[in-house]
Design a protein around this motif. Structure first.
Motif, mmCIF file in Angstrom:
data_model
loop_
_atom_site.group_PDB
_atom_site.id
_atom_site.type_symbol
_atom_site.label_atom_id
_atom_site.label_comp_id
_atom_site.label_asym_id
_atom_site.label_seq_id
_atom_site.Cartn_x
_atom_site.Cartn_y
_atom_site.Cartn_z
ATOM 1 N N ASP A 70 21.007 14.458 -27.750
ATOM 2 C CA ASP A 70 22.022 14.466 -26.693
ATOM 3 C C ASP A 70 22.268 15.881 -26.188
ATOM 4 O O ASP A 70 22.387 16.112 -24.988
ATOM 5 C CB ASP A 70 23.336 13.857 -27.184
ATOM 6 C CG ASP A 70 23.289 12.347 -27.278
ATOM 7 O OD1 ASP A 70 22.374 11.743 -26.689
ATOM 8 O OD2 ASP A 70 24.173 11.779 -27.943
ATOM 9 N N ALA A 71 22.354 16.841 -27.108
ATOM 10 C CA ALA A 71 22.589 18.234 -26.726
ATOM 11 C C ALA A 71 21.426 18.777 -25.903
ATOM 12 O O ALA A 71 21.629 19.451 -24.893
ATOM 13 C CB ALA A 71 22.809 19.094 -27.970
ATOM 14 N N LEU A 72 20.194 18.471 -26.305
ATOM 15 C CA LEU A 72 19.029 18.926 -25.549
ATOM 16 C C LEU A 72 18.984 18.307 -24.156
ATOM 17 O O LEU A 72 18.646 18.979 -23.181
ATOM 18 C CB LEU A 72 17.744 18.603 -26.311
ATOM 19 C CG LEU A 72 17.505 19.431 -27.565
ATOM 20 C CD1 LEU A 72 16.306 18.867 -28.327
ATOM 21 C CD2 LEU A 72 17.301 20.891 -27.227
ATOM 22 N N LEU A 73 19.334 17.032 -24.058
ATOM 23 C CA LEU A 73 19.367 16.382 -22.742
ATOM 24 C C LEU A 73 20.431 17.005 -21.849
ATOM 25 O O LEU A 73 20.215 17.198 -20.651
ATOM 26 C CB LEU A 73 19.603 14.883 -22.896
ATOM 27 C CG LEU A 73 18.446 14.091 -23.497
ATOM 28 C CD1 LEU A 73 18.882 12.653 -23.772
ATOM 29 C CD2 LEU A 73 17.236 14.112 -22.590
ATOM 30 N N LEU A 74 21.572 17.330 -22.422
ATOM 31 C CA LEU A 74 22.643 17.972 -21.648
ATOM 32 C C LEU A 74 22.203 19.346 -21.149
ATOM 33 O O LEU A 74 22.402 19.686 -19.983
ATOM 34 C CB LEU A 74 23.899 18.092 -22.515
ATOM 35 C CG LEU A 74 25.132 18.668 -21.841
ATOM 36 C CD1 LEU A 74 25.595 17.769 -20.696
ATOM 37 C CD2 LEU A 74 26.243 18.842 -22.851
ATOM 38 N N LEU A 92 20.098 22.873 -16.709
ATOM 39 C CA LEU A 92 19.039 23.759 -16.233
ATOM 40 C C LEU A 92 18.421 23.254 -14.946
ATOM 41 O O LEU A 92 18.108 24.038 -14.050
ATOM 42 C CB LEU A 92 17.964 23.931 -17.317
ATOM 43 C CG LEU A 92 18.374 24.725 -18.547
ATOM 44 C CD1 LEU A 92 17.254 24.696 -19.595
ATOM 45 C CD2 LEU A 92 18.746 26.150 -18.191
ATOM 46 N N GLU A 93 18.250 21.947 -14.828
ATOM 47 C CA GLU A 93 17.693 21.354 -13.615
ATOM 48 C C GLU A 93 18.622 21.561 -12.416
ATOM 49 O O GLU A 93 18.168 21.726 -11.303
ATOM 50 C CB GLU A 93 17.430 19.860 -13.816
ATOM 51 C CG GLU A 93 16.251 19.572 -14.696
ATOM 52 C CD GLU A 93 16.061 18.087 -14.965
ATOM 53 O OE1 GLU A 93 16.860 17.268 -14.456
ATOM 54 O OE2 GLU A 93 15.113 17.750 -15.699
ATOM 55 N N LYS A 94 19.920 21.540 -12.674
ATOM 56 C CA LYS A 94 20.895 21.728 -11.593
ATOM 57 C C LYS A 94 21.110 23.186 -11.270
ATOM 58 O O LYS A 94 21.802 23.520 -10.333
ATOM 59 C CB LYS A 94 22.243 21.091 -11.987
ATOM 60 C CG LYS A 94 22.177 19.598 -12.052
ATOM 61 C CD LYS A 94 23.534 19.026 -12.437
ATOM 62 C CE LYS A 94 23.484 17.509 -12.494
ATOM 63 N NZ LYS A 94 24.779 16.941 -12.885
ATOM 64 N N GLY A 95 20.553 24.090 -12.095
ATOM 65 C CA GLY A 95 20.700 25.519 -11.853
ATOM 66 C C GLY A 95 22.011 26.093 -12.335
ATOM 67 O O GLY A 95 22.441 27.148 -11.893
#
Length: 63
Positions: A50-54, A59-62
Motif C-alpha cells: 500500500d505504501a509503495l502504491l501511494l 510520483l506520477e502526479k509530480g
C-alpha cells in the motif's frame, strides 16, 4: 470476473478475513459458510505494498 466459491463446500456466500490466533500480523481468508481456510495474508507485506502504491501515485502526479 468469475464468481468465487469455496473449494470445499461450493458456497457462494463469500469469504472473510480473520486474525490467525497466535500469529501477530498474519490473517487468514476463510469461507464464511464452512470456515475452510483458503490462504494466509501477511499484513506487514500488505501495508508495505500500500505504501509503495501511494508513493508511485504521488510520483506520477509530480507531487
Amino acid at each position: 470476473m468469475a464468481e468465487q466459491k469455496c473449494p470445499k463446500c461450493n458456497s457462494k456466500n463469500g469469504f472473510e478475513i480473520v486474525p490467525l490466533l497466535g500469529c501477530e500480523g498474519i490473517e487468514a481468508v476463510q469461507c464464511k459458510s464452512c470456515g475452510t481456510p483458503l490462504t494466509l495474508l501477511n499484513t506487514q507485506i500488505l501495508r508495505a505494498i500500500d505504501a509503495l502504491l501511494l508513493i508511485s501515485t504521488h510520483l506520477e502526479k509530480g507531487n
